[in-house]
Design a protein around this motif. Structure first.
Motif, PDB file in Angstrom:
ATOM      1  N   UNK A   1       0.858  -1.353  -0.083  1.00 31.59           N
ATOM      2  CA  UNK A   1      -0.102  -0.022   0.093  1.00 31.59           C
ATOM      3  C   UNK A   1       0.860   1.319  -0.010  1.00 31.59           C
ATOM      4  N   UNK A   2       2.190   1.401   0.793  1.00 27.53           N
ATOM      5  CA  UNK A   2       2.803   2.585   0.765  1.00 27.53           C
ATOM      6  C   UNK A   2       3.375   2.446  -0.244  1.00 27.53           C
ATOM      7  N   UNK A   3       3.671   1.619  -1.226  1.00 24.39           N
ATOM      8  CA  UNK A   3       4.407   1.662  -2.285  1.00 24.39           C
ATOM      9  C   UNK A   3       3.412   1.935  -3.641  1.00 24.39           C
ATOM     10  N   UNK A   4       2.555   2.406  -3.259  1.00 25.36           N
ATOM     11  CA  UNK A   4       1.673   3.153  -4.209  1.00 25.36           C
ATOM     12  C   UNK A   4       0.988   1.923  -5.253  1.00 25.36           C
ATOM     13  N   UNK A   5       0.835   0.749  -4.628  1.00 25.19           N
ATOM     14  CA  UNK A   5       0.147  -0.170  -5.539  1.00 25.19           C
ATOM     15  C   UNK A   5      -1.119  -0.574  -5.286  1.00 25.19           C
ATOM     16  N   UNK A   6      -2.028  -0.439  -6.061  1.00 26.59           N
ATOM     17  CA  UNK A   6      -3.356  -0.752  -6.023  1.00 26.59           C
ATOM     18  C   UNK A   6      -3.868  -2.311  -5.658  1.00 26.59           C
ATOM     19  N   UNK A   7      -3.635  -2.420  -4.207  1.00 29.34           N
ATOM     20  CA  UNK A   7      -3.728  -3.764  -3.684  1.00 29.34           C
ATOM     21  C   UNK A   7      -4.930  -4.608  -4.033  1.00 29.34           C
ATOM     22  N   UNK A   8      -6.319  -4.017  -4.062  1.00 34.69           N
ATOM     23  CA  UNK A   8      -7.489  -4.577  -4.539  1.00 34.69           C
ATOM     24  C   UNK A   8      -7.139  -5.058  -5.866  1.00 34.69           C
ATOM     25  N   UNK A   9      -6.766  -4.390  -6.978  1.00 39.03           N
ATOM     26  CA  UNK A   9      -6.478  -4.645  -8.253  1.00 39.03           C
ATOM     27  C   UNK A   9      -5.776  -5.950  -8.598  1.00 39.03           C
TER      28      UNK A   9
ATOM     29  N   UNK B   1       0.955   7.902  -2.314  1.00 45.95           N
ATOM     30  CA  UNK B   1       2.371   7.234  -2.092  1.00 45.95           C
ATOM     31  C   UNK B   1       3.224   7.323  -3.274  1.00 45.95           C
ATOM     32  N   UNK B   2       2.766   7.767  -4.269  1.00 52.90           N
ATOM     33  CA  UNK B   2       3.412   8.015  -5.520  1.00 52.90           C
ATOM     34  C   UNK B   2       4.407   9.191  -5.188  1.00 52.90           C
ATOM     35  N   UNK B   3       3.966  10.100  -4.559  1.00 55.79           N
ATOM     36  CA  UNK B   3       4.934  11.425  -4.096  1.00 55.79           C
ATOM     37  C   UNK B   3       5.242  11.547  -2.766  1.00 55.79           C
ATOM     38  N   UNK B   4       4.515  10.611  -1.797  1.00 57.86           N
ATOM     39  CA  UNK B   4       4.856  10.773  -0.396  1.00 57.86           C
ATOM     40  C   UNK B   4       5.644   9.593   0.224  1.00 57.86           C
ATOM     41  N   UNK B   5       6.980   9.520   0.599  1.00 59.72           N
ATOM     42  CA  UNK B   5       7.529   8.277   1.023  1.00 59.72           C
ATOM     43  C   UNK B   5       7.390   8.158   2.542  1.00 59.72           C
ATOM     44  N   UNK B   6       7.385   6.863   3.018  1.00 57.59           N
ATOM     45  CA  UNK B   6       7.289   6.654   4.397  1.00 57.59           C
ATOM     46  C   UNK B   6       8.351   5.627   5.062  1.00 57.59           C
TER      47      UNK B   6
ATOM     48  N   UNK C   1      14.310  -6.766  -6.189  1.00 60.02           N
ATOM     49  CA  UNK C   1      12.994  -6.784  -6.489  1.00 60.02           C
ATOM     50  C   UNK C   1      12.272  -5.672  -5.535  1.00 60.02           C
ATOM     51  N   UNK C   2      12.366  -5.639  -4.459  1.00 57.55           N
ATOM     52  CA  UNK C   2      11.965  -4.506  -3.653  1.00 57.55           C
ATOM     53  C   UNK C   2      12.406  -3.354  -4.013  1.00 57.55           C
ATOM     54  N   UNK C   3      13.448  -3.045  -4.638  1.00 57.74           N
ATOM     55  CA  UNK C   3      14.009  -1.394  -4.996  1.00 57.74           C
ATOM     56  C   UNK C   3      13.072  -1.446  -6.409  1.00 57.74           C
ATOM     57  N   UNK C   4      12.880  -2.551  -7.212  1.00 59.88           N
ATOM     58  CA  UNK C   4      12.231  -2.149  -8.458  1.00 59.88           C
ATOM     59  C   UNK C   4      11.022  -2.074  -8.160  1.00 59.88           C
ATOM     60  N   UNK C   5      10.090  -2.575  -6.989  1.00 55.45           N
ATOM     61  CA  UNK C   5       8.664  -2.060  -6.752  1.00 55.45           C
ATOM     62  C   UNK C   5       8.785  -0.526  -6.420  1.00 55.45           C
ATOM     63  N   UNK C   6       9.700  -0.294  -5.844  1.00 54.04           N
ATOM     64  CA  UNK C   6       9.666   1.267  -5.520  1.00 54.04           C
ATOM     65  C   UNK C   6      10.159   1.945  -6.644  1.00 54.04           C
ATOM     66  N   UNK C   7      10.956   1.439  -7.532  1.00 52.85           N
ATOM     67  CA  UNK C   7      11.537   2.483  -8.596  1.00 52.85           C
ATOM     68  C   UNK C   7      10.440   2.742  -9.481  1.00 52.85           C
ATOM     69  N   UNK C   8       9.418   1.685  -9.612  1.00 48.12           N
ATOM     70  CA  UNK C   8       8.120   1.967 -10.667  1.00 48.12           C
ATOM     71  C   UNK C   8       6.890   2.458  -9.949  1.00 48.12           C
ATOM     72  N   UNK C   9       7.072   2.976  -8.826  1.00 45.81           N
ATOM     73  CA  UNK C   9       5.829   3.519  -8.334  1.00 45.81           C
ATOM     74  C   UNK C   9       5.224   4.781  -8.910  1.00 45.81           C
ATOM     75  N   UNK C  10       5.843   5.375  -9.341  1.00 46.93           N
ATOM     76  CA  UNK C  10       5.467   6.880 -10.096  1.00 46.93           C
ATOM     77  C   UNK C  10       4.930   6.554 -11.650  1.00 46.93           C
TER      78      UNK C  10
END
Lengths: 299, 253
Positions: free
Chosen positions: A171-179, B79-84, B101-110
């Motif tokens: 969720x906090x990595x901007x994924x649409x979890x539901x989708x 969370x595309x532009x707010x990191x936590x 893989x974790x970094x790839x997830x974060x890298x693609x988030x925008x």
């Protein structure tokens, strides 16, 4: 010999359900009980298509049928916030009526004299029909395996894996979890639907009751496979589904051919095999604790 | 720029009574500011972060980020532009996936291109470079699973995940509290470097008074859902942990 060939054939087809269960239970980490319904749904749709003279379209229809069942379960879970297990049970129960409707009210549809996908492809191959059937099933398994392994390497697949692993992080990595949950459950049940369809073609009939215990069958294959393959990548997982499914069929064949058990003991045997496999970590824990306590007593 | 206006949040507890956590909080954070946040338990620090990141929605008030109203924007869009980064090292990373893989997830988030390969050679090279900056030996661990890393390494990965595509705002939620003192120092130093390098706007919750004074260019102290005290510039540099401690004690009486 025919027993071995039969087991191999069943093992290959049931690999598909094992893969489906692997995706929901292992990758997404969702205990999805839709399997028993979507399996029969695939079976019903496939036999209806085959009877209507469209055996090849039946493959796509059984995939779609499974995916639709998965979609319903996933929507119940993600949008209506019904717990995973209950969502699966609700879909499974509802599907009973739908499956009967597809099978036009009869609980058993025979495919005797109907052309199935095995007849079509089997005739093309220059070998014994039983061997040709194994070959055809193997092709299905390989296509499914390749597609899944490649899919889980894409961004989309990686998101599904991440959600199963740590939903909060997702969720906090901007994924649409539901989708992605919906997508994952659709893929899982599509495979299970296809498995049901192929089983109908293989055994030559569709039956309302064949779904009972299918979840345990799939889970057994996953667990047995994992006992042999230690690596935990998606490729290893897929291979362990294949291996586990075939080994499971051989265990059952052996148990039954010794004539100690009647054929109808299969379900109980499946349940016991899965129980033993699931209990192994607990047994290990008790054993270790017991040894530690014993050391204390002697001191 | 982050602008928070009259933010209010209450939770209804079991007997129907309202528990007011935030009581009209106002806060403006300029671009490039690094704000440390102190406050006793229950002052509303974490609730503030949850509201900014969208995990919960406020009862009243507004949140603007760069003049854009984000008060009711869904969490996964924000969370595309707010990191936590969270306190627990396991919370911000997927333990069974590899570092890469974790970094790839974060890298693609925008800009997530869904059916492209998640990991490519050029991408891995970028990750290796980013990990090397942390100076914790992580650049050789691209293919190990997160669960095999130490807590400190895990937090560094989480921090890199948040900043690999520089966010407009980064929320640090006691991100060194679960680490041993030496590792906590290393992670704090790395945080400082990253924030400085990318000119990030950052909010950091901490209970560590020395850290709150040493890092950032503004210190705020929250109490009962509002900003109670604020120190900037020389005032912040000259304050001592003892003075801050007395502020805590004042509240209890």
């Amino acid at each position: 010999m025919s027993l071995a060939i039969g087991s191999l054939q069943l093992g290959l087809i049931y690999t598909l359900i094992a893969m489906g269960i692997y995706i929901s239970f292992r990758v997404l980490n969702i205990p999805d009980l839709t399997a028993e319904g979507s399996f029969v749904f695939g079976m019903a749709v496939m036999s209806a298509s085959a009877v209507a003279g469209h055996p090849i379209l039946g493959i796509f229809f059984s995939l779609l049928a499974g995916a639709a069942a998965g979609l319903v379960t996933a929507l119940l879970q993600t949008k209506l916030l019904i717990p995973a297990i209950l969502s699966g049970i609700l879909t499974m129960t509802g599907l009973y009526t739908i499956n009967l409707t597809v099978m036009q009210g009869s609980s058993n549809v025979t495919l005797l004299g109907v052309t199935t996908i095995y007849d079509i492809l089997g005739d093309l191959l220059p070998m014994d029909f039983a061997i040709a059937k194994i070959f055809v099933s193997l092709i299905f398994v390989i296509i499914a395996m390749l597609t899944l392994v490649l899919f889980f390497k894409t961004n989309c697949g990686l998101c599904i894996r991440a959600i199963g692993d740590n939903e909060m992080m997702a969720r906090s990595s901007s994924m649409s979890v539901d989708l992605y949950k919906i997508l994952g459950l659709m893929i899982s049940n599509a495979l299970i639907g296809l498995c049901g369809g192929l089983i109908a073609c293989d055994q030559g009939y569709a039956d309302m009751n064949s779904g009972v215990g299918m979840l345990v069958v799939g889970l057994a294959a996953v667990i047995i496979g994992e006992a042999f393959i230690r690596r935990r990548t998606i490729l290893a997982g897929m291979i362990s589904c294949l291996l586990g499914s075939i080994i499971y069929r051989f265990i059952l064949a052996l148990a039954i051919s010794t004539r100690i058990f009647p054929a109808y003991a299969m379900k109980l045997l499946s349940a016991i095999i899965v129980t033993i496999a699931l209990a192994l970590p607990a047994v290990k824990y008790y054993k270790e604790n017991y040894q530690l306590k014993k050391r204390n007593r002697h001191a | 720029m982050l602008r928070i206006i009259n933010l209010q949040k209450k939770f209804t507890v079991e007997n129907g009574a309202d528990n007011h956590i935030l009581n009209g909080l106002n806060l403006t954070v300029e671009d490039g500011e690094f704000v440390t946040i102190l406050g006793n338990n229950g002052a509303g620090k974490s609730t503030l972060f949850n509201l900014i990141s969208g995990a919960v929605l406020p009862n009243d008030g507004y949140i603007y980020l760069d003049e854009k109203d984000i008060t009711f924007m869904p969490e996964h869009k924000r969370s595309q532009f707010i990191g936590r980064v969270f306190q627990s090292p396991m919370r911000g990373t997927a333990p069974n996936l590899t570092v890469a893989e974790n970094l790839a997830l974060a890298y693609g988030r925008q800009n997530r291109k869904n059916l492209n390969w998640a990991l490519t050679k050029p991408l891995k090279a970028i990750f290796r470079e980013k990990l090397a900056e942390a100076d914790m030996g992580l650049e050789d661990k691209l293919d190990s699973k997160i669960k095999n890393l130490s807590g400190g390494q895990c937090q560094v990965v989480a921090l890199i995940m948040c900043t690999i595509k520089p966010p407009e705002l980064i929320l640090l939620d006691e991100h060194t509290a679960a680490l041993d003192p030496k590792t906590a120092e290393d992670v704090m130093a790395f945080t400082q470097r990253v924030v400085k390098k990318d000119q990030l706007t950052a909010l950091m919750i901490t209970h560590h008074l020395e850290d709150a004074i040493a890092y950032g260019n503004r210190l705020i102290m929250m109490d009962r859902g509002v900003v109670a005290h604020e120190f900037t510039g020389d005032e912040k540099k000259n304050i001592t942990p003892e003075e801050l401690r007395t502020l805590y004690h004042l509240k209890e009486s």
